[in-house]
Design a protein around this motif. Structure first.
Motif, mmCIF file in Angstrom:
data_model
loop_
_atom_site.group_PDB
_atom_site.id
_atom_site.type_symbol
_atom_site.label_atom_id
_atom_site.label_comp_id
_atom_site.label_asym_id
_atom_site.label_seq_id
_atom_site.Cartn_x
_atom_site.Cartn_y
_atom_site.Cartn_z
ATOM 1 N N LEU A 156 -5.862 20.650 -4.047
ATOM 2 C CA LEU A 156 -4.174 20.951 -3.798
ATOM 3 C C LEU A 156 -3.662 20.579 -3.215
ATOM 4 C CD1 LEU A 156 -6.218 25.328 -4.668
ATOM 5 C CD2 LEU A 156 -5.394 23.494 -6.497
ATOM 6 N N PHE A 159 -0.634 23.333 -1.416
ATOM 7 C CA PHE A 159 -0.478 24.095 -1.746
ATOM 8 C C PHE A 159 -1.931 25.057 -2.304
ATOM 9 C CE2 PHE A 159 -1.790 27.437 -5.575
ATOM 10 C CZ PHE A 159 -1.213 27.657 -6.181
ATOM 11 N N TYR A 160 -3.661 24.320 -1.549
ATOM 12 C CA TYR A 160 -4.590 25.124 -0.779
ATOM 13 C C TYR A 160 -3.708 25.965 0.320
ATOM 14 C CZ TYR A 160 -9.833 25.347 0.754
ATOM 15 O OH TYR A 160 -10.816 25.686 0.906
ATOM 16 N N PHE A 163 -2.865 29.402 -0.910
ATOM 17 C CA PHE A 163 -3.666 29.804 -1.868
ATOM 18 C C PHE A 163 -4.651 30.811 -1.192
ATOM 19 C CE2 PHE A 163 -8.400 29.623 -3.158
ATOM 20 C CZ PHE A 163 -8.205 30.812 -3.576
ATOM 21 N N SER A 164 -5.098 30.197 -0.113
ATOM 22 C CA SER A 164 -5.884 30.223 1.181
ATOM 23 C C SER A 164 -5.289 31.434 2.146
ATOM 24 C CB SER A 164 -6.395 29.206 2.474
ATOM 25 O OG SER A 164 -7.370 28.085 1.730
ATOM 26 N N LEU A 167 -5.911 34.821 -0.448
ATOM 27 C CA LEU A 167 -6.714 35.047 -0.613
ATOM 28 C C LEU A 167 -7.318 35.259 1.270
ATOM 29 C CD1 LEU A 167 -9.550 34.913 -2.866
ATOM 30 C CD2 LEU A 167 -10.410 32.799 -0.910
ATOM 31 N N VAL A 257 -13.530 30.184 -3.426
ATOM 32 C CA VAL A 257 -13.480 31.001 -4.258
ATOM 33 C C VAL A 257 -14.736 32.057 -5.113
ATOM 34 C CG1 VAL A 257 -13.782 30.619 -7.375
ATOM 35 C CG2 VAL A 257 -12.202 28.735 -5.755
#
Length: 332
Positions: A156, A159-160, A163-164, A167, A257
């Protein structure tokens, strides 16, 4: 690995139960009692004054056992990734400290609201950012996201981290919201810890087995006094700490995930609040649920607290079984 796991669970359980027993009268003498919102279920009013900040008991127990186990493992050369383990445990501790700040603010103000939502989220965002930063520079984290079921890794890039951050803060806050009735957050998190323990042995991840053992021992030890009728509450001190531990376990597994199925109850609790607020604003005063978070909705539907805890834990167990198929188990 099994010996370390069992010793960690047993001693964490004993110390947590012991510290909780000692902490209850101490907190009562300091008048560190829970304030109950007037808008909550009317039968919760009799809980007002129950000692809170009980999370201190299992955090201290975890710190002691973690230190001893890590020292022994290092001396015996059984520990492979010391840095990653420290970063993950430190992340949980920092979240626990944020909880302490929030609980102290509530006690000082003599109400159920401590830090503002913005203040708490900012602290959590900084904590999550530091966690991702140190995991990355230590070589314990990449920008590749494992996609379960189809068994592929997707890079990613930057963007990882976005996202993290979403999350991590989302899960930590969701665990916090789950802590609303006697024994609920402890019971659900016990099941989650059990899943990650199984995953640790299946994937042969020593560090994960230690963290999961700390979670299992802490939740069981705290339930001795937190199960209905609760003699002590964990407060934000404990729920934010547990939120940090749940996140840490997923990242030690290198499978963030997996928090989606494993943490299904946490997520439902959060979404029930989001839906309730959104529906209330859109309909100018109507409510989707009788009360949010959703565990209060079921209470108002006539469910006992014990039934809510049992059903929510059972749902978590069912989704943990499904999450087994999301594991990336090394092929022998």
């Amino acid at each position: 690995m099994l010996v370390y796991f069992l010793i960690t669970v047993i001693f964490t359980f004993v110390l947590t139960a012991l510290f909780s027993r000692i902490l209850i009268p101490k907190l009562k003498s300091l008048k560190v009692g829970q304030k109950i919102l007037d808008i909550g279920p009317r039968w919760h009013k009799n809980k007002e004054g129950t000692p809170t900040m009980g999370g201190i008991s299992f955090i201290v127990a975890n710190i002691i056992i973690f230190t001893v186990v890590v020292i022994v493992a290092l001396v015996r050369k059984d520990l492979q990734d010391f840095v990653r383990l420290i970063i993950c445990f430190a992340f949980a501790i920092i979240n626990g400290i944020i909880g302490v700040i929030d609980d102290r603010a509530k006690i000082f103000k003599k109400q159920n609201q401590g830090l503002t939502a913005a203040q708490k989220y900012l602290l959590q965002l900084v904590s999550a950012g530091l966690f991702l930063f140190f995991m990355t520079i230590s070589g314990s984290l990449t920008t590749e996201l494992y996609i379960p079921l189809i068994d592929v890794r997707w890079d990613l890039g930057w963007f990882y981290y976005v996202f993290s951050l979403v999350l991590i803060t989302g899960i930590v806050n969701s665990v916090n919201l789950t802590d609303g009735i006697d024994g609920l957050a402890s019971s659900v998190t016990f099941v989650v810890g059990g899943f990650f323990a199984v995953a640790a042995f299946a994937c042969e991840i020593f560090e994960l087995s230690i963290i999961s053992a700390l979670v299992i021992g802490a939740t069981l030890g705290f339930l001795v006094y937190n199960f209905y009728p609760a003699k002590i509450f964990m407060g934000d001190t404990g729920s934010l700490y547990f939120g940090g531990m749940v996140v840490a376990m997923a990242y030690l597994l290198d499978n963030p995930v997996i928090l989606l199925p494993v943490g299904i109850i946490y997520i439902i609790e959060s979404f029930s609040v989001i839906l309730q607020v959104g529906y209330f604003k859109l309909t100018h005063g109507k409510r989707l649920f009788k009360m949010a978070p959703i565990h209060h909705h079921f209470e108002k539907c006539g469910w006992s607290e014990i039934k809510v805890v049992f059903v929510f834990s059972l749902v978590t167990l069912a989704f943990c079984v499904l999450a087994w198929f999301c594991l990336e188990i090394p092929k022998i």
